[in-house]
Every structure is written in C-alpha cells, then in structure tokens.
Scaffold this active site. Structure first.
Site, PDB file in Angstrom:
ATOM      1  N   TYR A 165     -36.874  39.147 -62.841  1.00  0.00           N
ATOM      2  CA  TYR A 165     -37.729  38.504 -61.816  1.00  0.00           C
ATOM      3  C   TYR A 165     -37.289  37.058 -61.572  1.00  0.00           C
ATOM      4  O   TYR A 165     -37.148  36.625 -60.422  1.00  0.00           O
ATOM      5  CB  TYR A 165     -39.179  38.562 -62.305  1.00  0.00           C
ATOM      6  CG  TYR A 165     -40.198  37.996 -61.340  1.00  0.00           C
ATOM      7  CD1 TYR A 165     -40.591  38.709 -60.205  1.00  0.00           C
ATOM      8  CD2 TYR A 165     -40.801  36.765 -61.582  1.00  0.00           C
ATOM      9  CE1 TYR A 165     -41.545  38.195 -59.335  1.00  0.00           C
ATOM     10  CE2 TYR A 165     -41.756  36.244 -60.722  1.00  0.00           C
ATOM     11  CZ  TYR A 165     -42.129  36.959 -59.602  1.00  0.00           C
ATOM     12  OH  TYR A 165     -43.073  36.442 -58.739  1.00  0.00           O
ATOM     13  N   LYS A 169     -35.879  35.364 -58.097  1.00  0.00           N
ATOM     14  CA  LYS A 169     -36.561  34.248 -57.440  1.00  0.00           C
ATOM     15  C   LYS A 169     -35.655  33.006 -57.363  1.00  0.00           C
ATOM     16  O   LYS A 169     -35.727  32.240 -56.398  1.00  0.00           O
ATOM     17  CB  LYS A 169     -37.867  33.933 -58.165  1.00  0.00           C
ATOM     18  CG  LYS A 169     -38.902  35.055 -58.066  1.00  0.00           C
ATOM     19  CD  LYS A 169     -39.259  35.369 -56.623  1.00  0.00           C
ATOM     20  CE  LYS A 169     -40.429  36.319 -56.500  1.00  0.00           C
ATOM     21  NZ  LYS A 169     -40.763  36.631 -55.090  1.00  0.00           N
TER      22      LYS A 169
HETATM   23  P1  NAP Z   1     -49.117  42.005 -54.853  1.00  0.00           P
HETATM   24  O1  NAP Z   1     -50.583  41.733 -54.776  1.00  0.00           O
HETATM   25  O2  NAP Z   1     -48.608  42.978 -55.848  1.00  0.00           O
HETATM   26  O3  NAP Z   1     -48.619  42.421 -53.382  1.00  0.00           O
HETATM   27  C1  NAP Z   1     -47.288  42.784 -53.165  1.00  0.00           C
HETATM   28  C2  NAP Z   1     -47.102  43.211 -51.733  1.00  0.00           C
HETATM   29  O4  NAP Z   1     -45.733  43.556 -51.533  1.00  0.00           O
HETATM   30  C3  NAP Z   1     -47.910  44.427 -51.337  1.00  0.00           C
HETATM   31  O5  NAP Z   1     -48.296  44.311 -49.977  1.00  0.00           O
HETATM   32  C4  NAP Z   1     -46.918  45.568 -51.495  1.00  0.00           C
HETATM   33  O6  NAP Z   1     -47.322  46.688 -50.707  1.00  0.00           O
HETATM   34  C5  NAP Z   1     -45.641  44.892 -51.007  1.00  0.00           C
HETATM   35  N1  NAP Z   1     -44.389  45.485 -51.470  1.00  0.00           N
HETATM   36  C6  NAP Z   1     -43.982  45.700 -52.743  1.00  0.00           C
HETATM   37  N2  NAP Z   1     -42.778  46.272 -52.763  1.00  0.00           N
HETATM   38  C7  NAP Z   1     -42.396  46.421 -51.469  1.00  0.00           C
HETATM   39  C8  NAP Z   1     -41.248  46.969 -50.824  1.00  0.00           C
HETATM   40  N3  NAP Z   1     -40.230  47.499 -51.528  1.00  0.00           N
HETATM   41  N4  NAP Z   1     -41.195  46.944 -49.470  1.00  0.00           N
HETATM   42  C9  NAP Z   1     -42.227  46.452 -48.739  1.00  0.00           C
HETATM   43  N5  NAP Z   1     -43.334  45.926 -49.297  1.00  0.00           N
HETATM   44  C10 NAP Z   1     -43.417  45.920 -50.640  1.00  0.00           C
HETATM   45  O7  NAP Z   1     -48.293  40.661 -55.131  1.00  0.00           O
HETATM   46  P2  NAP Z   1     -48.642  39.105 -54.883  1.00  0.00           P
HETATM   47  O8  NAP Z   1     -49.106  38.534 -56.151  1.00  0.00           O
HETATM   48  O9  NAP Z   1     -49.453  38.951 -53.635  1.00  0.00           O
HETATM   49  O10 NAP Z   1     -47.156  38.550 -54.646  1.00  0.00           O
HETATM   50  C11 NAP Z   1     -46.619  38.275 -53.361  1.00  0.00           C
HETATM   51  C12 NAP Z   1     -45.347  37.484 -53.536  1.00  0.00           C
HETATM   52  O11 NAP Z   1     -45.651  36.268 -54.218  1.00  0.00           O
HETATM   53  C13 NAP Z   1     -44.280  38.191 -54.385  1.00  0.00           C
HETATM   54  O12 NAP Z   1     -42.996  37.916 -53.875  1.00  0.00           O
HETATM   55  C14 NAP Z   1     -44.445  37.543 -55.745  1.00  0.00           C
HETATM   56  O13 NAP Z   1     -43.261  37.604 -56.495  1.00  0.00           O
HETATM   57  C15 NAP Z   1     -44.806  36.129 -55.345  1.00  0.00           C
HETATM   58  N6  NAP Z   1     -45.488  35.367 -56.381  1.00  0.00           N
HETATM   59  C16 NAP Z   1     -46.687  35.769 -56.864  1.00  0.00           C
HETATM   60  C17 NAP Z   1     -47.315  35.012 -57.847  1.00  0.00           C
HETATM   61  C18 NAP Z   1     -48.670  35.380 -58.407  1.00  0.00           C
HETATM   62  O14 NAP Z   1     -49.103  34.712 -59.363  1.00  0.00           O
HETATM   63  N7  NAP Z   1     -49.369  36.360 -57.888  1.00  0.00           N
HETATM   64  C19 NAP Z   1     -46.682  33.866 -58.351  1.00  0.00           C
HETATM   65  C20 NAP Z   1     -45.448  33.494 -57.850  1.00  0.00           C
HETATM   66  C21 NAP Z   1     -44.865  34.250 -56.850  1.00  0.00           C
HETATM   67  P3  NAP Z   1     -46.829  48.214 -51.050  1.00  0.00           P
HETATM   68  O15 NAP Z   1     -47.048  48.386 -52.519  1.00  0.00           O
HETATM   69  O16 NAP Z   1     -47.638  49.090 -50.175  1.00  0.00           O
HETATM   70  O17 NAP Z   1     -45.393  48.231 -50.673  1.00  0.00           O
END
Ligand code: NAP
Length: 257
Positions: A165, A169
C-alpha cells in the site's frame, strides 16, 4: 462578501458550475464525500466503482442534476476506456478527474502474496494511470483540467505491514509530480491529497488499542471525517487553486509535519 465555497444557500454562486467531475471509488467513504462536495460546488459528477448499481444510487442522491454512476474496475484498461466513453456520452467530457479508488491488502512483507502486491498496485497506482491516460487528451485540447490523486500519509512515511500500500501511494506521488510538470503548459493542474486516518470502511476494523495509539500520534487527537478530505478536493478543483500544481497536501490532523 459572498463566500462561494461556503454552505450552498439559495442563489449562492457555485465555483464548479459547468465542470464535469469523474470520481473513482465514489460509492462510499472519502470518494462519496468528494462527489458530494464537488456536486455542491456545482459540478456534474460521474461516480465510478466496481459496484455500478451502488455508484448509480449514490449519483442519484447527489445535490443538483445531471449526475450518473457507472460500474468500472479501474485496474482494467478496457473497463476504464468503456466507462470514460459512457461518462462522456451521459454526463460530458471530464474536466475534473479524482483518482480516489483504492484498497488495502495488509501483511508483513515476507508473507505478502504476489496477488496482494499486484492487486494493490494495480488498483491504487495503475488505476490512476489508466484513468488519467483516458481523460487527459480532452483536458489538453481544451487547455483546462484538474487531476486530483488521493494518496496517503502512509506514502510519505511508510507503515509496517503495508509495504504494498505504501509503495502504491508513494508511486502516486511521483506520478502526480510528473503529470503536473508534463501538463502544466496546457493549463492542466495535478495535485495529490494525502489523508491521514479517516473514518471509513477502510479503517472500520482497527481495534481499540490501535485506535488509541493512533490518536496519541495525531496532534488534533481524533480521526478525520471524509468531508475533511472532500473540502480540500473542492478547493483544489476550483479556480481559487489556479496557481497550485504538483503539490501533496496532507489532511491528517497534523500527523505528518
Ligand atoms: P473505502 O470506503 O473502502 O472505499 C473505496 C472505494 O473504492 C469504494 O467506492 C470502492 O467501490 C472503490 N473501489 C475499490 N476498488 C476499486 C476498483 N478496482 N475499481 C473501481 N473502484 C474501486 O475507502 P476510503 O477509506 O474511502 O478510501 C478512499 C481512498 O482514500 C483510497 O485511495 C484510500 O487508499 C485513501 N485513503 C484512505 C484513508 C482512510 O483512513 N480511510 C487514509 C489515507 C488514504 P467498489 O468496492 O464497489 O469497487
């Protein structure tokens, strides 16, 4: 003075009026909050996720009209080409791309499987490349466009148990800076947003001891909300950020400084 990024009161000017935003991973979590913030700013939004039905439901619920949701796996170039074509036909040519789709497959590195590495790099990093390549020609032609890549503080500082991961990133940060340099002369800006720990499904399973340890490392002493990230995305997408490109901006309660 009217504040065009303030709460959308009746008749408030909206700085993203006329823009078409494509948000990957927009069906929940941070992506959904970004879709909501861009729609509140006046953009028409295409929501993309593997689960197309859910993406369509989320698009339907966004403020304003003209939004749509599409099923697409960002890791698959053919799926991306088809989705970008469908977005163009139904919503319009993308002027704001948000590469937000991402996932984790954590494990200590000596136990990481090939598929854990490939899937995380494929979605988080190659996915952003697939989408950017598919929409950037139109942005360059119009000499106008914004690309936002959702990276992570983990890409800046590393994290035990997340070598795949963190690599994805960190790669996204290099991709952002290269794209910013390559596209600036065509007035296409590219920036990265680095969230810290945000309350979404991705962090829902952290146990209470890990959460307590995390809070102790965050100067603001709490996890972030998806909308904390979304408000920065709205700002970076809009005209007030017209002189900002190639940057990585953390939204992390002060964790990395
Ligand atoms: P999340 O709640 O798990 O949502 C992930 C989203 O991505 C969902 O809409 C999912 O929908 C979609 N997705 C996953 N794989 C995909 C694929 N192969 N093609 C198209 N869509 C896909 O995650 P989140 O926490 O909101 O994270 C969003 C972003 O922020 C990510 O890049 C994550 O790495 C980053 N981030 C998150 C955090 C945190 O603390 N939450 C911190 C730093 C960075 P489907 O499953 O239907 O595809």
């Amino acid at each position: 003075m009217t504040d065009s990024t303030g709460p959308a009161g009746a008749g408030a000017p909206r700085e993203l009026e006329g823009q078409i935003a494509l948000v990957t991973g927009g069906s929940r979590g941070i992506g959904r909050a970004i879709a909501e913030a861009l729609a509140a700013g006046g953009a028409r939004v295409a929501v993309i996720a593997r689960g197309g039905e859910r993406a369509a439901e989320v698009a339907e619920a966004l403020p304003g009209a003209g939004h749509a949701g599409f099923g697409c796996d960002v890791a698959e170039p053919d799926s991306v080409r088809a989705a970008v074509g469908a977005v163009q036909a139904a919503v319009g040519e993308t002027s704001i791309l948000v590469n937000n789709a991402g996932l984790t497959r954590d494990g200590v590195l000596m136990r990481l499987k090939d598929e854990d590495w490939d899937e995380v790099l494929g979605v988080n990093l190659k996915g952003a490349f697939n989408l950017t390549r598919a929409v950037v020609r139109g942005m360059m032609r119009r000499r106008d466009g914004v690309i936002l890549n959702v990276t992570s503080v983990v890409g800046l500082m590393g994290n035990a148990g997340q070598a795949n991961y963190a690599a994805s990133k960190a790669g996204l940060i290099g991709f952002t800076k290269s794209a910013a340099r390559e596209l600036a002369s065509r007035n296409v800006r590219c920036n990265a947003i680095a969230p810290g720990f945000i309350k979404t499904r991705m962090t829902a399973d952290l146990d209470s001891a890990v959460l307590a340890d995390l809070r102790a490392r965050i100067p603001l002493e709490r996890l972030g909300e998806p909308d904390d990230v979304a408000q920065l995305a709205r700002f970076l997408a809009g005209p007030r950020a017209r002189y900002i490109t190639g940057q990585v901006i953390a939204v992390d309660g002060g964790m990395v400084m």
